[in-house]
Motif scaffolding. Structure first.
Motif, PDB file in Angstrom:
ATOM      1  N   GLN A  12     -61.683  22.008  12.343  1.00 43.34           N
ATOM      2  CA  GLN A  12     -61.171  20.553  12.056  1.00 43.34           C
ATOM      3  C   GLN A  12     -59.785  20.693  11.093  1.00 43.34           C
ATOM      4  O   GLN A  12     -59.432  21.316  11.004  1.00 43.34           O
ATOM      5  CB  GLN A  12     -62.843  20.331  10.486  1.00 43.34           C
ATOM      6  CG  GLN A  12     -62.437  21.391   9.414  1.00 43.34           C
ATOM      7  CD  GLN A  12     -62.964  21.464   8.826  1.00 43.34           C
ATOM      8  OE1 GLN A  12     -62.776  19.829   7.446  1.00 43.34           O
ATOM      9  NE2 GLN A  12     -64.147  21.788   8.249  1.00 43.34           N
ATOM     10  N   VAL A  13     -59.397  18.904  11.575  1.00 41.54           N
ATOM     11  CA  VAL A  13     -58.281  18.516  11.201  1.00 41.54           C
ATOM     12  C   VAL A  13     -58.020  17.442  11.092  1.00 41.54           C
ATOM     13  O   VAL A  13     -58.779  16.500  11.605  1.00 41.54           O
ATOM     14  CB  VAL A  13     -56.927  19.310  12.126  1.00 41.54           C
ATOM     15  CG1 VAL A  13     -55.775  18.661  11.107  1.00 41.54           C
ATOM     16  CG2 VAL A  13     -57.279  20.421  12.938  1.00 41.54           C
ATOM     17  N   ASP A  14     -58.303  16.666   9.542  1.00 41.30           N
ATOM     18  CA  ASP A  14     -58.234  15.595   8.995  1.00 41.30           C
ATOM     19  C   ASP A  14     -57.172  15.238   8.093  1.00 41.30           C
ATOM     20  O   ASP A  14     -56.473  15.780   7.449  1.00 41.30           O
ATOM     21  CB  ASP A  14     -59.289  15.807   8.478  1.00 41.30           C
ATOM     22  CG  ASP A  14     -59.892  13.791   7.592  1.00 41.30           C
ATOM     23  OD1 ASP A  14     -59.045  13.312   7.700  1.00 41.30           O
ATOM     24  OD2 ASP A  14     -60.816  13.802   6.415  1.00 41.30           O
ATOM     25  N   TYR A  15     -56.233  13.963   8.825  1.00 38.08           N
ATOM     26  CA  TYR A  15     -55.585  13.784   8.151  1.00 38.08           C
ATOM     27  C   TYR A  15     -55.597  13.524   6.550  1.00 38.08           C
ATOM     28  O   TYR A  15     -54.488  13.508   6.288  1.00 38.08           O
ATOM     29  CB  TYR A  15     -54.396  12.530   9.314  1.00 38.08           C
ATOM     30  CG  TYR A  15     -55.466  11.237   8.903  1.00 38.08           C
ATOM     31  CD1 TYR A  15     -56.407  11.412  10.031  1.00 38.08           C
ATOM     32  CD2 TYR A  15     -54.878  10.472   8.359  1.00 38.08           C
ATOM     33  CE1 TYR A  15     -56.927  10.057   9.054  1.00 38.08           C
ATOM     34  CE2 TYR A  15     -55.212   9.295   7.875  1.00 38.08           C
ATOM     35  CZ  TYR A  15     -56.882   8.736   8.647  1.00 38.08           C
ATOM     36  OH  TYR A  15     -57.172   7.919   8.332  1.00 38.08           O
TER      37      TYR A  15
END
Lengths: 138, 206
Positions: free
Chosen positions: B88-91
């Motif tokens: 996952q990559v959440d800004y």
């Protein structure tokens, strides 16, 4: 509060190509559905799932996945052989949107999945609003 | 399983003079700190930037021809420092570290590309150091997926139990989680046990 889950039996998975399994998982997750596979993905398929997830991430709507494959750790040769004879490839797997799932982890005799309740409420409210808008348009 | 054994055998037969050593692991495990430590020890200079913000390394970094001398001989390697693997990559995570929205979104995009690049490199490395943070639970899906992929491809590996200088470090948890693999507890930051890692690389990965 609503949580939607899809359980996919091993015999259905056996007839699917890797790309189809991954597309099915990503499509479901983008609809905020948690997927439980009776037979988990192989490590190579998991890597492909991560790659596909990275391609789909967008800042506003999709931030990724949480997944966990439940396998017995450090199987003996006898257990591996028994799996081979029975045609078992791996344990079950849970995959869900990171927006909804805080954590999935294995305890000694069970698996814990922690959901983000505030986010679930937001998703349900959003879905209800979308349904109302559709109704009004009709 | 047999495919893995065959690959191992072929690897022994084709033993290389210079090994391509990949650094894999989850985000913020200390891969670049370790690459810097090795390069500082043997090249006299650091090569990568480290920070507490996740996904600081977003592109594969190659450091060529690092020559390490141990009691058991000399080893030559090209170090490939990979971006951390994540699902996952959440800004918004980056905004918590003070980045503005635009910068955070750009970093998130770069981070996703970095993860893809790191996975693609699995087919191009000769051996791997799997770097884990000793203060964290090692039995995560990311660690299991990395190790499963290396096993399936027959790529030799050492698990580096990093950050043993921190108070909550419990490298024995990593040893218990992956007893089938060599685990070397180190601190890339302070250099503690780094000589043991060099010996292990020479013994198990060349």
């Amino acid at each position: 509060m609503e949580i939607k889950m899809h359980f996919i039996p091993a015999e259905v998975l056996a007839g699917m190509r890797t790309v189809d399994k991954i597309n099915m998982i990503i499509d479901s997750i983008k609809k905020n559905i948690i997927v439980v596979l009776e037979e988990g993905l192989t490590p190579q398929e998991e890597a492909e799932l991560i790659e596909a997830t990275m391609r789909e991430i967008d800042a506003e709507n999709f931030h990724g996945i949480e997944f966990f494959r439940v396998d017995k750790r450090n199987k003996s040769l006898r257990e591996k052989l028994a799996d081979k004879i029975a045609g078992r490839k791996s344990g079950f797997m849970i995959v869900g949107p990171t927006r909804m799932i805080e954590e999935i982890k294995k305890e000694t005799n069970y698996v814990v999945m922690l959901a983000r309740v505030d986010e679930l409420c937001r998703i349900n409210a959003q879905n209800a609003e979308e349904s109302m808008t559709k109704e009004q348009k009709k | 399983m047999f495919n893995g054994l065959l690959k191992k055998l072929l690897r022994v037969l084709k033993r290389k003079k210079v090994i391509k050593l990949g650094f894999y692991g989850p985000v913020n495990a200390g891969k670049t700190t370790l690459a810097n430590r090795i390069c500082l020890d043997w090249l006299g200079t650091e090569v990568g930037r480290v920070s507490e913000i996740p996904h600081e390394t977003r592109e594969v970094q190659k450091i060529e021809n690092v020559v390490v001398r141990t009691n058991n001989g000399t080893l030559r390697m090209n170090i490939i420092d990979m971006p951390g693997i994540a699902t996952q990559v959440d800004y918004r995570t980056f905004m918590e570290y003070g980045l503005d929205e635009e910068e955070a979104k750009r970093r998130a995009k770069e981070a996703t590309r970095g993860v893809i690049e790191a996975i693609k490199w699995l087919d191009n490395v000769d051996a791997v150091l799997v770097v884990m943070d000793s203060t964290q639970d090692p039995y995560t899906q990311v660690n299991v997926t990395i190790i499963g992929n290396l096993e399936a491809r027959g790529i030799p590996m050492i698990i580096v139990a990093n950050k043993i200088d921190l108070p909550g470090a419990r490298p024995e948890r990593i040893e218990n989680a992956f007893p089938q693999h060599v685990v070397v507890p180190i601190s890339a930051k302070t250099g503690e046990n780094i000589d043991k890692l060099y010996e292990a690389i020479n013994k198990y990965l060349t």
